[in-house]
Write an enzyme that holds these catalytic residues in place. Structure first.
Site, PDB file in Angstrom:
ATOM      1  N   ARG A 123       0.827  -1.208   0.000  1.00  0.00           N
ATOM      2  CA  ARG A 123       0.000   0.000   0.000  1.00  0.00           C
ATOM      3  C   ARG A 123       0.865   1.265   0.000  1.00  0.00           C
ATOM      4  O   ARG A 123       0.697   2.144  -0.852  1.00  0.00           O
ATOM      5  CB  ARG A 123      -0.922   0.017   1.218  1.00  0.00           C
ATOM      6  CG  ARG A 123      -1.933  -1.110   1.319  1.00  0.00           C
ATOM      7  CD  ARG A 123      -2.955  -1.059   0.193  1.00  0.00           C
ATOM      8  NE  ARG A 123      -3.674   0.201   0.138  1.00  0.00           N
ATOM      9  CZ  ARG A 123      -4.276   0.665  -0.953  1.00  0.00           C
ATOM     10  NH1 ARG A 123      -4.216  -0.018  -2.093  1.00  0.00           N
ATOM     11  NH2 ARG A 123      -4.930   1.806  -0.935  1.00  0.00           N
ATOM     12  N   CYS A 148       2.176   6.425  10.775  1.00  0.00           N
ATOM     13  CA  CYS A 148       1.235   7.417  10.278  1.00  0.00           C
ATOM     14  C   CYS A 148       0.609   8.200  11.432  1.00  0.00           C
ATOM     15  O   CYS A 148       0.430   9.421  11.359  1.00  0.00           O
ATOM     16  CB  CYS A 148       0.151   6.772   9.425  1.00  0.00           C
ATOM     17  SG  CYS A 148      -0.751   5.435  10.265  1.00  0.00           S
ATOM     18  N   THR A 149       0.297   7.509  12.527  1.00  0.00           N
ATOM     19  CA  THR A 149      -0.325   8.171  13.673  1.00  0.00           C
ATOM     20  C   THR A 149       0.661   9.088  14.374  1.00  0.00           C
ATOM     21  O   THR A 149       0.299  10.195  14.800  1.00  0.00           O
ATOM     22  CB  THR A 149      -0.884   7.123  14.659  1.00  0.00           C
ATOM     23  OG1 THR A 149      -1.812   6.285  13.966  1.00  0.00           O
ATOM     24  CG2 THR A 149      -1.596   7.797  15.813  1.00  0.00           C
ATOM     25  N   THR A 200      -1.302   1.085  20.054  1.00  0.00           N
ATOM     26  CA  THR A 200      -0.584   2.001  19.157  1.00  0.00           C
ATOM     27  C   THR A 200       0.724   2.386  19.836  1.00  0.00           C
ATOM     28  O   THR A 200       0.746   2.642  21.050  1.00  0.00           O
ATOM     29  CB  THR A 200      -1.398   3.260  18.827  1.00  0.00           C
ATOM     30  OG1 THR A 200      -0.582   4.138  18.032  1.00  0.00           O
ATOM     31  CG2 THR A 200      -1.845   4.017  20.075  1.00  0.00           C
TER      32      THR A 200
END
Length: 481
Positions: free
Chosen positions: A138, A289-290, A347
């Protein structure tokens, strides 16, 4: 003539002006490596309607649309200057000119504002830097799209090769097809052909070798004419220095990981700590990404208000790491069907903050819920501040940060009252502040931050690669500090 006729006539006039801007923007980009921006948004290879929509974004500055009639003179002024490689924001030129009271002409003001990109001070064109993608999932395919898009005059980053494991019959054709069409991000903007005989994909004239290998140590990149390349590992298979060092093969100079690095691997969030990368550092990570979504606004809030403690809850779209239907998974909950469930998971973004913001003393905790959407996530950042403030003050501050600060490429801002996740597919920012959802009471602020966890993150990866490769050119006028 009716009011509607007046509006339509005005629209057609602005269309004509925007159409006249396209060849000027293209020529500056191809011949001089100048990227024309409008409030940090690139106008290169944009359609007439896209240019007009980008001008409309300026309503967030002064409550009114920025007209192409206002920016065209600055664009024309740029063509009269001996410009070197740079990024020039004609939206900022127009805004600062409007506030200037010295009576300068547009040509005089423009020459002064971009003086660092002209004459003896200008940067000379640098030799293009080779890039290799290790993995083509991706993130790998989106990074490939961005690298091809930014090839420009050919003097920037050059995607030379993709390294994948062999997938059997018609492997290269299937991989090219996945690059050509994407269910979330749409069609590739350009042409793609396959040269099976030479194991290459030709995208917008860029020849990209497809190398088949099961292990990094089996590849000699110099055999493909690749030298001093930056390798972007988007597999996530190796995350520490020892594992990533396997990529330092002949032809590879640096390795960039598109996942959180472990141990002493630097975690870099562009806009926040990219300038701490040492010139001789060969291995680094772009974090997650976070992490990229929360660190820039966290820094902005700490700079202005001070942050004593915080908690981030990310409501995250599902990923390929999860199962479509219930099946075995090494993680406790990720084996349950991703498109059918909300899945509580962990996370590492909160703990990664310390690597990107070592001066932040606040304790940040975090958790995550995976939800049944394929892209775009939202981070809810709950902060205790060092001083009391108001919602209006925080929103005005973050709006200005998104428009004029050094973080304007990372932080975007929306006041749309009906905004939902799909509105932010394709956003090039690390995160977008949702004004309508923001809550502030005394010393407590809760920020809702949308982020395209695929494309926005890929843009951050490219920015880091541009920086470490030396092809990230300065922006004029310089952002306010």
């Amino acid at each position: 003539m009716t009011v509607n006729d007046d509006s339509f006539t005005n629209w057609k006039h602005r269309e004509e002006i925007a159409e006249s801007m396209i060849p000027i923007i293209g020529k500056l980009h191809r011949e001089r490596d100048v990227t024309v921006l409008l409030h940090s948004r690139s106008l290169v290879n944009k359609s007439v309607v896209s240019i007009l929509k980008t001008h409309r974004f300026a309503r967030q500055i002064a409550g009114e649309e920025l007209s192409v009639t206002e920016t065209l003179p600055f664009l024309r002024a740029l063509t009269t200057l001996d410009l070197g490689p740079s990024q020039i924001d004609i939206g900022m030129l127009a805004a600062t000119y409007r506030a200037d009271d010295r009576g300068l002409s547009v040509d005089e003001f423009t020459a002064e504002a971009v003086a660092g990109a002209t004459g003896a001070d200008r940067i000379e064109r640098r030799e293009g830097r080779d890039v290799v993608l290790y993995g083509f999932g991706r993130i790998g395919r989106l990074v490939a799209r961005l690298l091809i898009e930014k090839a420009g005059s050919g003097n920037g980053l050059r995607l030379r090769a993709i390294v994948v494991r062999g997938g059997g019959e018609q492997d290269i054709i299937k991989r090219a097809s996945l690059l050509r069409r994407d269910s979330i991000h749409g069609q590739f903007q350009g042409t793609i052909t396959v040269d099976e005989a030479n194991s290459a994909i030709i995208a917008n004239g860029n020849e990209i070798k497809v190398i088949y290998a099961d292990d990094p140590s089996s590849v000699d990149y110099t055999a493909y004419g690749i030298k001093d390349a930056i390798l972007i590992d988007n597999t996530g298979k190796w995350r520490d220095r020892e594992g990533l060092s396997k990529h330092l093969r002949p032809g590879i100079d640096k390795v960039v990981l598109t996942a959180p690095g472990k141990g002493d691997v630097p975690n870099i969030v562009h806009g926040v700590n990219h300038d701490t990368v040492k010139p001789d550092e060969q291995i680094l990570s772009c974090a997650s990404c976070t992490t990229n979504a929360i660190v820039p606004p966290l820094k902005a809030m700490d700079d202005e208000y001070g942050v004593l403690r915080g908690h981030v809850e990310t409501v995250h779209s599902f990923t390929n790491d999860q199962n479509l239907l219930d099946n075995y998974h090494k993680a406790e909950r990720r084996g349950r069907s991703a498109p059918l469930n909300m899945v509580i998971t962990e996370t590492g973004a909160a703990s990664a903050v310390a690597k990107a913001l070592p001066d932040l003393t606040a304790k940040i905790t975090g958790s995550s819920i995976r939800v049944p959407v394929p892209d775009v996530s939202i981070a809810i950042l709950n902060l205790q501040l060092a001083r009391e403030t108001s919602r209006e003050e925080v929103l005005d501050y973050l709006r200005n940060v998104s428009l004029t600060s050094p973080l304007k490429r990372q932080i975007d801002f929306t006041s749309a009252p009906d905004a939902v996740s799909s509105d932010f597919i394709g956003s090039r920012h690390a995160s977008i502040v949702d004004a309508g959802a923001t809550k502030v009471e005394g010393d407590n602020a809760i920020l809702y931050l949308w982020y395209d966890n695929e494309f926005g993150y890929s843009c951050q990866v490219i920015r880091v690669v541009q920086y470490v490769s030396g092809v990230e050119y300065p922006t004029y006028p310089a952002p306010a500090v």
